[in-house]
Structures are given as structure tokens and as C-alpha cells.
Design a protein around this motif. Structure first.
Motif, PDB file in Angstrom:
ATOM      1  N   TYR A  86      46.344 -34.738 -45.294  1.00  0.00           N
ATOM      2  CA  TYR A  86      45.107 -35.770 -44.957  1.00  0.00           C
ATOM      3  C   TYR A  86      43.897 -35.098 -45.617  1.00  0.00           C
ATOM      4  CZ  TYR A  86      47.956 -39.069 -44.140  1.00  0.00           C
ATOM      5  OH  TYR A  86      48.410 -40.933 -43.353  1.00  0.00           O
ATOM      6  N   LYS A  87      44.261 -33.088 -44.845  1.00  0.00           N
ATOM      7  CA  LYS A  87      42.915 -32.085 -45.629  1.00  0.00           C
ATOM      8  C   LYS A  87      42.571 -32.681 -47.033  1.00  0.00           C
ATOM      9  CE  LYS A  87      42.360 -30.240 -41.159  1.00  0.00           C
ATOM     10  NZ  LYS A  87      42.728 -29.229 -40.609  1.00  0.00           N
ATOM     11  N   ILE A  88      43.898 -32.088 -47.364  1.00  0.00           N
ATOM     12  CA  ILE A  88      44.068 -32.107 -49.022  1.00  0.00           C
ATOM     13  C   ILE A  88      42.965 -33.299 -49.598  1.00  0.00           C
ATOM     14  CG2 ILE A  88      45.176 -31.472 -50.920  1.00  0.00           C
ATOM     15  CD1 ILE A  88      46.747 -29.248 -49.297  1.00  0.00           C
ATOM     16  N   LEU A  89      43.641 -34.271 -49.390  1.00  0.00           N
ATOM     17  CA  LEU A  89      43.879 -35.461 -49.885  1.00  0.00           C
ATOM     18  C   LEU A  89      42.444 -36.254 -49.540  1.00  0.00           C
ATOM     19  CD1 LEU A  89      46.764 -37.745 -49.500  1.00  0.00           C
ATOM     20  CD2 LEU A  89      46.304 -37.066 -51.620  1.00  0.00           C
ATOM     21  N   HIS A  90      41.988 -36.011 -48.672  1.00  0.00           N
ATOM     22  CA  HIS A  90      40.073 -36.472 -48.229  1.00  0.00           C
ATOM     23  C   HIS A  90      39.578 -35.241 -48.734  1.00  0.00           C
ATOM     24  CE1 HIS A  90      37.033 -37.826 -45.902  1.00  0.00           C
ATOM     25  NE2 HIS A  90      37.126 -36.664 -45.550  1.00  0.00           N
ATOM     26  N   SER A  91      39.995 -34.396 -49.568  1.00  0.00           N
ATOM     27  CA  SER A  91      38.910 -33.231 -49.919  1.00  0.00           C
ATOM     28  C   SER A  91      39.086 -33.565 -51.430  1.00  0.00           C
ATOM     29  CB  SER A  91      39.603 -32.215 -49.864  1.00  0.00           C
ATOM     30  OG  SER A  91      39.912 -31.784 -50.791  1.00  0.00           O
ATOM     31  N   PHE A  92      39.256 -34.651 -51.822  1.00  0.00           N
ATOM     32  CA  PHE A  92      39.478 -34.968 -53.613  1.00  0.00           C
ATOM     33  C   PHE A  92      38.066 -35.643 -53.642  1.00  0.00           C
ATOM     34  CE2 PHE A  92      44.551 -34.550 -54.446  1.00  0.00           C
ATOM     35  CZ  PHE A  92      44.634 -33.075 -54.207  1.00  0.00           C
ATOM     36  N   GLU A  93      37.631 -35.393 -54.191  1.00  0.00           N
ATOM     37  CA  GLU A  93      36.249 -36.409 -55.558  1.00  0.00           C
ATOM     38  C   GLU A  93      37.134 -37.355 -56.004  1.00  0.00           C
ATOM     39  OE1 GLU A  93      38.179 -33.919 -58.437  1.00  0.00           O
ATOM     40  OE2 GLU A  93      37.607 -33.805 -56.752  1.00  0.00           O
ATOM     41  N   GLU A  94      36.092 -38.770 -56.498  1.00  0.00           N
ATOM     42  CA  GLU A  94      36.747 -39.233 -56.916  1.00  0.00           C
ATOM     43  C   GLU A  94      36.658 -39.044 -58.472  1.00  0.00           C
ATOM     44  OE1 GLU A  94      37.852 -41.916 -55.881  1.00  0.00           O
ATOM     45  OE2 GLU A  94      37.614 -41.638 -53.375  1.00  0.00           O
ATOM     46  N   PRO A  95      37.037 -40.592 -58.918  1.00  0.00           N
ATOM     47  CA  PRO A  95      38.188 -41.536 -59.020  1.00  0.00           C
ATOM     48  C   PRO A  95      40.064 -40.499 -58.326  1.00  0.00           C
ATOM     49  CG  PRO A  95      38.121 -40.957 -61.378  1.00  0.00           C
ATOM     50  CD  PRO A  95      36.826 -39.877 -60.108  1.00  0.00           C
ATOM     51  N   LEU A  96      39.850 -39.253 -58.153  1.00  0.00           N
ATOM     52  CA  LEU A  96      41.183 -38.176 -57.930  1.00  0.00           C
ATOM     53  C   LEU A  96      42.153 -39.066 -57.080  1.00  0.00           C
ATOM     54  CD1 LEU A  96      43.824 -36.637 -59.071  1.00  0.00           C
ATOM     55  CD2 LEU A  96      41.693 -34.982 -57.769  1.00  0.00           C
ATOM     56  N   ARG A  97      41.033 -39.134 -56.037  1.00  0.00           N
ATOM     57  CA  ARG A  97      41.309 -39.526 -54.589  1.00  0.00           C
ATOM     58  C   ARG A  97      42.053 -40.670 -54.392  1.00  0.00           C
ATOM     59  NH1 ARG A  97      37.409 -39.309 -49.263  1.00  0.00           N
ATOM     60  NH2 ARG A  97      36.470 -39.120 -51.761  1.00  0.00           N
ATOM     61  N   GLU A  98      41.336 -41.964 -55.245  1.00  0.00           N
ATOM     62  CA  GLU A  98      41.201 -43.311 -55.552  1.00  0.00           C
ATOM     63  C   GLU A  98      42.766 -43.743 -56.031  1.00  0.00           C
ATOM     64  OE1 GLU A  98      39.627 -47.858 -55.752  1.00  0.00           O
ATOM     65  OE2 GLU A  98      38.908 -46.260 -56.227  1.00  0.00           O
ATOM     66  N   VAL A  99      43.025 -42.995 -57.278  1.00  0.00           N
ATOM     67  CA  VAL A  99      44.473 -43.054 -58.245  1.00  0.00           C
ATOM     68  C   VAL A  99      45.447 -42.288 -57.314  1.00  0.00           C
ATOM     69  CG1 VAL A  99      45.502 -41.637 -59.696  1.00  0.00           C
ATOM     70  CG2 VAL A  99      42.956 -42.749 -60.119  1.00  0.00           C
ATOM     71  N   MET A 100      45.330 -41.449 -56.165  1.00  0.00           N
ATOM     72  CA  MET A 100      45.886 -40.645 -55.733  1.00  0.00           C
ATOM     73  C   MET A 100      47.100 -41.863 -54.378  1.00  0.00           C
ATOM     74  SD  MET A 100      47.061 -37.677 -56.733  1.00  0.00           S
ATOM     75  CE  MET A 100      47.847 -36.743 -56.174  1.00  0.00           C
ATOM     76  N   TYR A 101      45.541 -42.759 -53.455  1.00  0.00           N
ATOM     77  CA  TYR A 101      45.804 -43.423 -52.984  1.00  0.00           C
ATOM     78  C   TYR A 101      46.829 -44.535 -53.099  1.00  0.00           C
ATOM     79  CZ  TYR A 101      42.931 -41.533 -49.050  1.00  0.00           C
ATOM     80  OH  TYR A 101      42.416 -40.453 -48.079  1.00  0.00           O
ATOM     81  N   LEU A 102      46.442 -44.769 -54.809  1.00  0.00           N
ATOM     82  CA  LEU A 102      46.717 -46.664 -54.930  1.00  0.00           C
ATOM     83  C   LEU A 102      48.642 -45.890 -55.330  1.00  0.00           C
ATOM     84  CD1 LEU A 102      43.999 -47.701 -57.624  1.00  0.00           C
ATOM     85  CD2 LEU A 102      44.518 -48.614 -56.248  1.00  0.00           C
ATOM     86  N   ARG A 103      48.760 -44.616 -56.085  1.00  0.00           N
ATOM     87  CA  ARG A 103      50.005 -44.393 -56.002  1.00  0.00           C
ATOM     88  C   ARG A 103      50.822 -44.057 -55.264  1.00  0.00           C
ATOM     89  NH1 ARG A 103      53.848 -45.471 -60.351  1.00  0.00           N
ATOM     90  NH2 ARG A 103      55.181 -43.329 -60.043  1.00  0.00           N
TER      91      ARG A 103
END
Length: 162
Positions: free
Chosen positions: A105-122
């Protein structure tokens, strides 16, 4: 109350289509549409009028969809974490699992947009790369490459093999 019924009649089809374009699930779309108008009813007094009513409703809908994605992410991670666990006692596995999930969760939270949104969508929405590309206004290949880079970053930044 009459005004809210008129708002519902006018904007419900548009909000439904907006949500369906995000989640591609008619049952979830119906739920989120109803929740959107319930939340709007509760907070209509806070609508400042600095944007169109439809835009305000869509922002409520999008926030509800993000909340649903976070819930699905937790469910996904609980399935995914079993693959990460070494053999050991249940107590030991439980402690390791908790540390790994927090780290992920910490790693995912640190991602910038749009990378974080792509990861969440997938990961949460189980969208195909083509659908992610459509949502993000890009193509399928861009979505694949972005997700691959995100996965590589998770592997690089994590202390555990994923």
C-alpha cells in the motif's frame, strides 16, 4: 424534494453512463448511481454553484467509484498475499502478510498519476488494458507499458519477492 426528483430524472441517465464507462459492470453502476444521488441529496446545501450540477454529480460518482476500487484492492491484495507467504505457522504468516500488505500500500500510494490510477484500474477494477487506455484517453499499448513499469517499480521498491 420536488427539485431533487427533477434533478434525478434529468441527470440519472448521464451519471449512469459516466459510471458505466468507469466500471463496465451494470450492477455496480446501478448501485453507485443510486449512492451518488443519495449523497447529493444529503449534501445539496453544500453545492456552491461554481460548476454545472452534472459536473458536481460526476465528481461525487467518481469519488464513490474510487472508494469501491480501494475496497476491491483490499480484497485483491488479500488473495495476492497468499502467494507471497513462505511456509510457516499461521501466526507467523499472518504477521508477515500484514507487513507485506502495508508495504505494498505504501508503494502504491507513492506512485504519481497516471501510474497509480493505471495500477488501481488493473488490480482493483480488473479492467483490460484496452479499457484502461479508453478510460485514460490513451491506447492499449500505453496502458500495458505503464502497468508493466508499475509492476517493476513494486518489485524494485519491495523487500519481498512478488
Amino acid at each position: 424534494m420536488d427539485d431533487m426528483e427533477k434533478i434525478y430524472e434529468k441527470y440519472m441517465p448521464q451519471v449512469y453512463r459516466f459510471l458505466f464507462s468507469l466500471c463496465h459492470d451494470s450492477h455496480l453502476t446501478e448501485e453507485l448511481t443510486q449512492e451518488t444521488f443519495f449523497q447529493a441529496l444529503k449534501s445539496i446545501d453544500h453545492f456552491r454553484g461554481d460548476c454545472r450540477l452534472f459536473v458536481w454529480l460526476c465528481s461525487i460518482a467518481k469519488n464513490l467509484w474510487y472508494r469501491e476500487m480501494r475496497k476491491k484492492e483490499r480484497e485483491y491484495l488479500s488473495c495476492f498475499e497468499d502467494e507471497m507467504l513462505p511456509a510457516g505457522t499461521d501466526t507467523e504468516n499472518s504477521a508477515i502478510r500484514k507487513v507485506q500488505v502495508i508495504e505494498l500500500y505504501k508503494i502504491l500510494h507513492s506512485f504519481e498519476e497516471p501510474l497509480r490510477e493505471v495500477m488501481y484500474l488493473r488490480l482493483n477494477g480488473n479492467f483490460t488494458f484496452r479499457e484502461i487506455g479508453d478510460i485514460m484517453g490513451r491506447d492499449e499499448n500505453w496502458a500495458r507499458v505503464t502497468f508493466y513499469r508499475g509492476r517493476q517499480r513494486i518489485r524494485k521498491e519491495s523487500r519481498y519477492e512478488m
